[in-house]
Design a protein around this motif. Structure first.
Motif, mmCIF file in Angstrom:
data_model
loop_
_atom_site.group_PDB
_atom_site.id
_atom_site.type_symbol
_atom_site.label_atom_id
_atom_site.label_comp_id
_atom_site.label_asym_id
_atom_site.label_seq_id
_atom_site.Cartn_x
_atom_site.Cartn_y
_atom_site.Cartn_z
ATOM 1 N N TRP A 1 -16.732 -3.900 -45.681
ATOM 2 C CA TRP A 1 -16.166 -3.189 -44.551
ATOM 3 C C TRP A 1 -15.671 -1.813 -44.979
ATOM 4 C CZ3 TRP A 1 -15.690 -4.941 -39.437
ATOM 5 C CH2 TRP A 1 -16.089 -6.278 -39.231
ATOM 6 N N LYS A 2 -15.896 -0.835 -44.108
ATOM 7 C CA LYS A 2 -15.319 0.494 -44.317
ATOM 8 C C LYS A 2 -13.996 0.556 -43.555
ATOM 9 C CE LYS A 2 -17.778 4.313 -43.990
ATOM 10 N NZ LYS A 2 -18.506 5.455 -43.363
ATOM 11 N N ILE A 3 -12.917 0.817 -44.300
ATOM 12 C CA ILE A 3 -11.591 0.942 -43.692
ATOM 13 C C ILE A 3 -11.271 2.434 -43.576
ATOM 14 C CG2 ILE A 3 -9.141 0.393 -43.892
ATOM 15 C CD1 ILE A 3 -9.881 -2.022 -45.548
ATOM 16 N N GLN A 4 -11.122 2.920 -42.344
ATOM 17 C CA GLN A 4 -10.804 4.320 -42.082
ATOM 18 C C GLN A 4 -9.357 4.433 -41.600
ATOM 19 O OE1 GLN A 4 -14.090 4.912 -39.257
ATOM 20 N NE2 GLN A 4 -14.844 6.556 -40.604
ATOM 21 N N VAL A 5 -8.618 5.318 -42.227
ATOM 22 C CA VAL A 5 -7.209 5.545 -41.867
ATOM 23 C C VAL A 5 -7.060 7.012 -41.453
ATOM 24 C CG1 VAL A 5 -4.818 5.488 -42.638
ATOM 25 C CG2 VAL A 5 -6.451 3.770 -43.480
ATOM 26 N N THR A 6 -6.578 7.216 -40.238
ATOM 27 C CA THR A 6 -6.347 8.574 -39.731
ATOM 28 C C THR A 6 -4.837 8.833 -39.731
ATOM 29 O OG1 THR A 6 -8.314 8.487 -38.340
ATOM 30 C CG2 THR A 6 -6.658 10.154 -37.791
ATOM 31 N N VAL A 7 -4.426 9.876 -40.442
ATOM 32 C CA VAL A 7 -3.001 10.231 -40.579
ATOM 33 C C VAL A 7 -2.777 11.592 -39.908
ATOM 34 C CG1 VAL A 7 -1.092 10.615 -42.164
ATOM 35 C CG2 VAL A 7 -2.899 8.988 -42.766
ATOM 36 N N ARG A 8 -1.764 11.648 -38.996
ATOM 37 C CA ARG A 8 -1.392 12.925 -38.368
ATOM 38 C C ARG A 8 0.022 13.266 -38.800
ATOM 39 N NH1 ARG A 8 0.944 14.422 -33.471
ATOM 40 N NH2 ARG A 8 0.927 12.274 -32.699
ATOM 41 N N THR A 9 0.180 14.452 -39.413
ATOM 42 C CA THR A 9 1.502 14.855 -39.921
ATOM 43 C C THR A 9 2.195 15.877 -39.017
ATOM 44 O OG1 THR A 9 0.433 16.553 -41.297
ATOM 45 C CG2 THR A 9 0.871 14.400 -42.317
ATOM 46 N N SER A 10 1.441 16.410 -38.018
ATOM 47 C CA SER A 10 2.042 17.333 -37.045
ATOM 48 C C SER A 10 1.175 17.312 -35.798
ATOM 49 C CB SER A 10 2.150 18.755 -37.624
ATOM 50 O OG SER A 10 0.854 19.321 -37.769
ATOM 51 N N ASP A 11 1.492 18.164 -34.851
ATOM 52 C CA ASP A 11 0.707 18.168 -33.627
ATOM 53 C C ASP A 11 -0.734 18.604 -33.868
ATOM 54 O OD1 ASP A 11 2.898 17.326 -32.242
ATOM 55 O OD2 ASP A 11 3.498 19.343 -31.564
ATOM 56 N N ILE A 12 -0.979 19.390 -34.908
ATOM 57 C CA ILE A 12 -2.325 19.903 -35.141
ATOM 58 C C ILE A 12 -2.918 19.504 -36.497
ATOM 59 C CG2 ILE A 12 -1.994 21.871 -33.584
ATOM 60 C CD1 ILE A 12 -1.486 23.592 -36.074
ATOM 61 N N ASP A 13 -2.119 18.933 -37.369
ATOM 62 C CA ASP A 13 -2.596 18.619 -38.722
ATOM 63 C C ASP A 13 -2.850 17.109 -38.855
ATOM 64 O OD1 ASP A 13 -2.297 21.297 -39.611
ATOM 65 O OD2 ASP A 13 -0.134 20.954 -39.871
ATOM 66 N N GLN A 14 -4.095 16.752 -39.074
ATOM 67 C CA GLN A 14 -4.428 15.355 -39.318
ATOM 68 C C GLN A 14 -5.693 15.262 -40.174
ATOM 69 O OE1 GLN A 14 -5.119 13.552 -35.426
ATOM 70 N NE2 GLN A 14 -7.347 13.570 -35.797
ATOM 71 N N THR A 15 -5.923 14.109 -40.770
ATOM 72 C CA THR A 15 -7.101 13.866 -41.609
ATOM 73 C C THR A 15 -7.454 12.385 -41.552
ATOM 74 O OG1 THR A 15 -8.057 14.193 -43.811
ATOM 75 C CG2 THR A 15 -5.800 13.416 -43.728
ATOM 76 N N THR A 16 -8.723 12.116 -41.874
ATOM 77 C CA THR A 16 -9.196 10.719 -41.913
ATOM 78 C C THR A 16 -9.733 10.433 -43.312
ATOM 79 O OG1 THR A 16 -9.792 10.753 -39.567
ATOM 80 C CG2 THR A 16 -10.800 9.038 -40.949
ATOM 81 N N ILE A 17 -9.283 9.360 -43.879
ATOM 82 C CA ILE A 17 -9.711 8.926 -45.212
ATOM 83 C C ILE A 17 -10.275 7.517 -45.082
ATOM 84 C CG2 ILE A 17 -8.217 10.374 -46.664
ATOM 85 C CD1 ILE A 17 -6.066 8.326 -46.451
ATOM 86 N N ASP A 18 -11.195 7.160 -45.975
ATOM 87 C CA ASP A 18 -11.807 5.842 -45.850
ATOM 88 C C ASP A 18 -12.049 5.226 -47.230
ATOM 89 O OD1 ASP A 18 -14.717 6.407 -46.762
ATOM 90 O OD2 ASP A 18 -14.366 7.931 -45.207
ATOM 91 N N LYS A 19 -12.279 3.914 -47.221
ATOM 92 C CA LYS A 19 -12.533 3.145 -48.440
ATOM 93 C C LYS A 19 -13.351 1.915 -48.076
ATOM 94 C CE LYS A 19 -11.890 1.683 -52.717
ATOM 95 N NZ LYS A 19 -12.425 2.383 -53.895
ATOM 96 N N ASN A 20 -14.383 1.615 -48.899
ATOM 97 C CA ASN A 20 -15.199 0.415 -48.692
ATOM 98 C C ASN A 20 -14.610 -0.746 -49.481
ATOM 99 O OD1 ASN A 20 -16.976 1.773 -47.058
ATOM 100 N ND2 ASN A 20 -18.475 2.135 -48.671
ATOM 101 N N VAL A 21 -14.420 -1.855 -48.789
ATOM 102 C CA VAL A 21 -13.859 -3.055 -49.409
ATOM 103 C C VAL A 21 -14.618 -4.263 -48.887
ATOM 104 C CG1 VAL A 21 -11.815 -4.516 -49.677
ATOM 105 C CG2 VAL A 21 -11.562 -2.036 -49.632
ATOM 106 N N LYS A 22 -14.980 -5.159 -49.779
ATOM 107 C CA LYS A 22 -15.643 -6.385 -49.341
ATOM 108 C C LYS A 22 -14.586 -7.416 -48.975
ATOM 109 C CE LYS A 22 -19.470 -9.453 -50.274
ATOM 110 N NZ LYS A 22 -20.592 -9.780 -51.167
ATOM 111 N N ILE A 23 -14.706 -7.929 -47.758
ATOM 112 C CA ILE A 23 -13.725 -8.880 -47.227
ATOM 113 C C ILE A 23 -14.438 -10.187 -46.897
ATOM 114 C CG2 ILE A 23 -12.030 -9.304 -45.408
ATOM 115 C CD1 ILE A 23 -11.749 -6.307 -45.065
ATOM 116 N N GLY A 24 -13.840 -11.293 -47.267
ATOM 117 C CA GLY A 24 -14.388 -12.596 -46.934
ATOM 118 C C GLY A 24 -15.004 -13.294 -48.108
#
Length: 687
Positions: free
Chosen positions: A664-687
């Motif tokens: 599974w690809k886990i994507q995390v989107t972090v917003r630190t202000s009204d206009i500043d945000q980024t998305t980071i991801d990581k592949n992890v095998k689950i199950g």
């Protein structure tokens, strides 16, 4: 054109080139570490990220393996050993598991597990994977290629294995052909040479395998073949014991061959010869079964299901192969080099070959079921595909054998002609001598033999005329002069060039006579062609069989697939998935790390916790954070998750559903202000 006897020469040379090419293709297509044991599980699994350092690393195999002190190595991100070096036997019942302890206080980072061992059927296996403590990190360790049993050493070892199978068939099958089918063949020199060469090749191949065993299962360096410490360790293994036993049995086989081609060949009394044949047959069967048992002890039959039945079946299978293909080889030599082989001998071998085929079919069906296990494995695994090729070659071989059997039924016994007397009377009438010489050369169908014989006749006539002139001159001379001449002149020296010319002429005539004997019976010529074709297919069949014995059985491959291979990344099912994801949104307070925990980290409902931290480790309060899960291999997702804020820097969501196992690809989107945000991801095998 010089007269030469039809030999195995050109035909066999082409046959061997073809066989070598096919064998090379098959060996090149096989993976270097075509193992019969498979790694079916590990703890931690490949790619797992664990919160705390485990106490040990465990590996689970599909069948028994032989472990040494360095069979499992764990390396930290800097390439240093992180294990204690103490291998632990964790086997229980049918579960084959081994582990190695880890040092205390291991820091966070990515660790590499490299393993190499030998399966119970003597084939080396190796592999490597990684897991991380706390969070993945850069590592200086490169994952080694699983090259156990490959390279130059692997190629040489494979050639030695092929030669050992082939020479065993020639040794055992050739001796059986002489005892059971053609007793007179014990005194035929080409047959003797063929069987003795089989013994020499088998002995040499066994010695080579014993020396190469250490580098074959270890370093892969050819120079280690003469490492005495490594040789000692090999002798302590099951395969080393089998190879040593084979050498001892070959000593007994040498005595058997000496008696067969010595005392037995010289026996003239029928009763004595029959009694000796019975003793040789009994002793030879015991020795042959013992040699075949060295393969059964160390390879396929000794492991897996029903080894108590499989080992005797494997011995019968090898003996049947030897009786058929080895006997076929000696028959081919006899048909080309000793054309006086009787029809009765060929008929007896035909019956022996038929019985061998029956045994081969019965034992082969059992072995196929044991190694393949299912119809799907017959077509979906490399072992099953090679087995289908072998079955096809067997069908072709049986068809050619049927043709040979038809030729045998039409065969007539050859008329044995005696060798020309080397002391033939030189005063034979000229007309009879010329007629005999013309008959010898003309029947051979070779012009040069006839020319040589006629040249010899002309030279002899000239010598006779010169001698007659000398005698007439002597008669016209007084007796005293004759006496003086005879006393003063020595006898003429023999001319070496003349003697060599006569030797070549006699060889040409003898060669022509042998060709005439071979070609006198068209049925015999047809039998030779069909037997040669049969032998060609047998060489290729033996090459396929050699590759088959070094390929992972279909049953094992399917079992490994069901239990889950460790070739991809995987999480530990009984521990949460813990990963660290650095981020930078580019704004004020835009740098930090997200620690994500998915508990229990398997299919079904999971609890999700997110901790957002500054670079100094203190909690960072962000206005929004979102998570999505995607299984790209199955086109599932993205599955969005909206966690709730629990406190500063801590977000959580319960009941997060993971519908199926996979990477599974886990994507995390972090917003630190009204206009500043980024998305980071990581592949992890689950199950």
């Amino acid at each position: 054109m010089t007269t030469t006897a039809p030999r195995l020469g050109t035909a066999v040379a082409r046959l061997l080139i073809l066989a070598a090419a096919l064998l090379g293709t098959l060996l090149a297509g096989a993976a270097p570490a075509s193992a019969h044991a498979a790694l079916t599980g590990s703890d931690p699994k490949d790619g797992a990220v664990v919160a705390t350092a485990p106490r040990e690393v465990n590996l689970t195999f599909s069948e028994q393996v032989a472990m040494s002190a360095d069979s499992i190595r764990v390396l930290d991100p800097a390439g240093r050993r992180a294990d204690t070096g103490e291998i632990r036997d964790l086997c229980s019942g049918s579960v084959v598991r081994y582990g190695v302890g880890l040092r205390a206080g291991l820091p966070d980072g990515t660790y590499t597990v490299a393993w190499q061992t030998v399966s119970a059927d003597s084939h080396p296996i190796a592999g490597a994977f990684t897991f991380s403590i706390g969070a993945p990190s850069a590592t200086s360790v490169a994952l080694p290629e699983p090259n156990a049993g490959g390279g130059l050493v692997g190629a040489l070892y494979g050639i030695a294995r092929y030669l050992s199978y082939a020479s065993f068939a020639v040794l055992v099958g050739g001796a059986a052909f002489v005892l059971a089918c053609w007793p007179r063949g014990a005194s035929v020199r080409p047959v003797q040479r063929t069987v003795v060469r089989g013994w020499l090749t088998l002995t040499g191949a066994t010695l080579v395998m014993l020396l190469l065993r250490n580098p074959y299962t270890g370093s892969g360096e050819l120079s280690d073949a003469f490492d005495l410490a490594g040789l000692k360790s090999v002798l302590e293994t099951k395969t080393g014991a089998a190879l040593t036993s084979r050498l001892l049995l070959l000593g007994a086989a040498a005595l058997f061959v000496a008696v067969l081609f010595g005392a037995y060949a010289r026996r003239t009394d029928p009763k004595e010869k029959k009694d000796l044949a019975f003793g040789l047959g009994l002793g030879g069967t015991v020795v042959a079964a013992g040699i075949a048992g060295t393969w059964a002890l160390a390879e396929h039959a000794s492991t897996g299901i029903q080894p108590g039945i499989a080992m005797p079946v494997d011995i019968l299978h090898l003996l049947a192969v030897a009786a058929w293909l080895g006997g076929l080889t000696v028959l081919l030599v006899a048909l080309y080099r000793a054309p006086s082989v009787e029809r009765s001998a060929v008929e007896r071998f035909s019956k022996v070959a038929f019985g061998s085929v029956v045994v081969l079919v019965a034992t082969g069906v059992y072995q196929s079921w044991r190694q393949v296990g299912s119809w799907s494995a017959l077509t979906d695994t490399r072992y099953g595909q090679l087995l289908l090729v072998k079955i096809g070659l067997m069908a072709v071989l049986l068809g050619i054998a049927w043709v040979s059997r038809r030729w045998t039924q039409r065969l007539a016994d050859p008329t044995r002609t005696e060798e020309p007397d080397a002391t033939e009377d030189a005063g034979e009438p000229e007309k009879a001598s010329q007629a005999d010489e013309a008959s010898q050369a003309g029947e051979a169908g070779e012009a040069e033999a006839l020319v040589a014989v006629r040249a010899d006749r002309a030279d002899r006539d000239a010598d006779a005329n010169a001698e007659a002139d000398a005698n007439s001159d002597a008669d016209a001379t007084p007796d005293t002069t004759s006496d003086t001449t005879s006393d003063s002149e020595p006898d003429p020296e023999p001319d070496p060039e003349r003697a060599a010319q006569l030797a070549r002429q006699r060889a040409a005539v003898a060669t022509a006579r042998r060709k005439r004997e071979r070609d006198a019976d068209p049925e015999r010529a047809g039998l030779r062609r069909s037997v040669l074709t049969e032998a060609a297919v047998a060489v290729v069949l033996l090459a396929v069989t050699t590759v088959l014995t070094s390929t992972e059985p279909g049953r094992t491959e399917e079992e490994a697939g069901r239990t889950g291979s460790t070739s991809g990344s995987a999480a530990v099912p009984d521990r949460p998935v813990d990963i660290r994801l650095p981020f930078d949104t580019g704004g004020v307070d835009g740098k930090g790390v997200v620690r994500l925990s998915l508990d229990p980290g398997r299919t079904g409902a999971n609890a999700l916790h997110l901790f957002v931290e500054r670079p100094n480790g203190k909690p960072l309060d962000v206005p929004e954070i979102k998570v999505a899960f995607t299984l790209e291999a199955k086109d599932v997702g993205p599955l969005p998750v909206a966690p709730d804020r629990i406190q500063t820097g801590h977000w959580s969501a319960s009941g997060v559903q993971i519908p199926m196992p996979g990477e599974w690809k886990i994507q995390v989107t972090v917003r630190t202000s009204d206009i500043d945000q980024t998305t980071i991801d990581k592949n992890v095998k689950i199950g």
